[in-house]
Write a protein that holds these residues in place. Sequence first.
Motif, PDB file in Angstrom:
ATOM      1  N   PHE A  82       0.818  -1.221   0.000  1.00  0.00           N
ATOM      2  CA  PHE A  82       0.000   0.000   0.000  1.00  0.00           C
ATOM      3  C   PHE A  82       0.847   1.265   0.000  1.00  0.00           C
ATOM      4  O   PHE A  82       0.318   2.366   0.085  1.00  0.00           O
ATOM      5  N   PHE A  83       2.189   1.110  -0.058  1.00  0.00           N
ATOM      6  CA  PHE A  83       3.059   2.289  -0.036  1.00  0.00           C
ATOM      7  C   PHE A  83       2.750   3.167  -1.246  1.00  0.00           C
ATOM      8  O   PHE A  83       2.719   2.697  -2.377  1.00  0.00           O
ATOM      9  N   ASN A  84       2.517   4.448  -0.991  1.00  0.00           N
ATOM     10  CA  ASN A  84       2.203   5.388  -2.059  1.00  0.00           C
ATOM     11  C   ASN A  84       3.222   6.521  -2.019  1.00  0.00           C
ATOM     12  O   ASN A  84       3.258   7.291  -1.066  1.00  0.00           O
ATOM     13  N   ASN A  86       3.307   9.184  -3.496  1.00  0.00           N
ATOM     14  CA  ASN A  86       2.730  10.528  -3.519  1.00  0.00           C
ATOM     15  C   ASN A  86       2.071  10.897  -2.190  1.00  0.00           C
ATOM     16  O   ASN A  86       1.522  11.982  -2.061  1.00  0.00           O
ATOM     17  N   ASN A  87       2.131   9.979  -1.227  1.00  0.00           N
ATOM     18  CA  ASN A  87       1.558  10.247   0.092  1.00  0.00           C
ATOM     19  C   ASN A  87       2.685  10.662   1.044  1.00  0.00           C
ATOM     20  O   ASN A  87       3.513   9.839   1.425  1.00  0.00           O
ATOM     21  N   HIS A  90       3.306   8.393   4.112  1.00  0.00           N
ATOM     22  CA  HIS A  90       3.971   7.115   3.808  1.00  0.00           C
ATOM     23  C   HIS A  90       5.467   7.333   3.638  1.00  0.00           C
ATOM     24  O   HIS A  90       6.291   6.591   4.174  1.00  0.00           O
ATOM     25  N   GLU A 200       6.474  15.503  -8.804  1.00  0.00           N
ATOM     26  CA  GLU A 200       5.945  14.149  -8.657  1.00  0.00           C
ATOM     27  C   GLU A 200       5.315  13.684  -9.946  1.00  0.00           C
ATOM     28  O   GLU A 200       4.789  14.467 -10.701  1.00  0.00           O
TER      29      GLU A 200
END
Length: 201
Positions: A82-84, A86-87, A90, A200
């Motif tokens: 679930f690593f994002n 753009n978050n 995280h 990004e």
Amino acid sequence: LIFIMHLQEFVTVLVRDPRIQKEDSWHSYIDYEIFIHTNSICFTRKTSCVRRRYREFVWLRQRLQSNAVLIQLPELPSKTPFFNMNNPNHVDHRRQGLQEFLEKILQDALLLSDSRLHLFLQTQLSPEDMEACVSGQTKYSVADAIHSFASLNRRFPIEDEERKKGKSDADSDSESSSSGLGPSDDSISCGCKASPASEES
């Protein structure tokens, strides 16, 4: 009476400045700047600055573990599906985990004696080139690699100008990073906070 003062040895390590890097049109990854400042006799350079990605940390941990079987190495932040990238939460959670990993590693004298750790922290060599260097398959030694890396980085007057303009005093003597010692897909030159994060994807 002669008093000999023993300065307390210290190693400061910062993992910071995550940036998204494009591998190709489909794949991106995040790398992080690793800044070292130390007075430890274990280190060839007293300040250094390199960029590394998560999978290189995974490689380092595996190599250190195979070299020091009896030591329980600290864990890396877990690789989650679930690593994002753009978050920001995280990314920062992973950055903190990577910093804690290095802080613990650098407190262990046995791990500090592993040349791979020094090449990882003070050159931009790829894992393959680090292995080759440590096993004596390269023309250069570990110390040569670290010194060449540092002197190569003094040849970038543009980065030096940027550094003078916008540096905080804590970073002023750190080297930027790029490798002239063999190919590396990850050898992205880092101006040690000299330029803003890439946009990004």
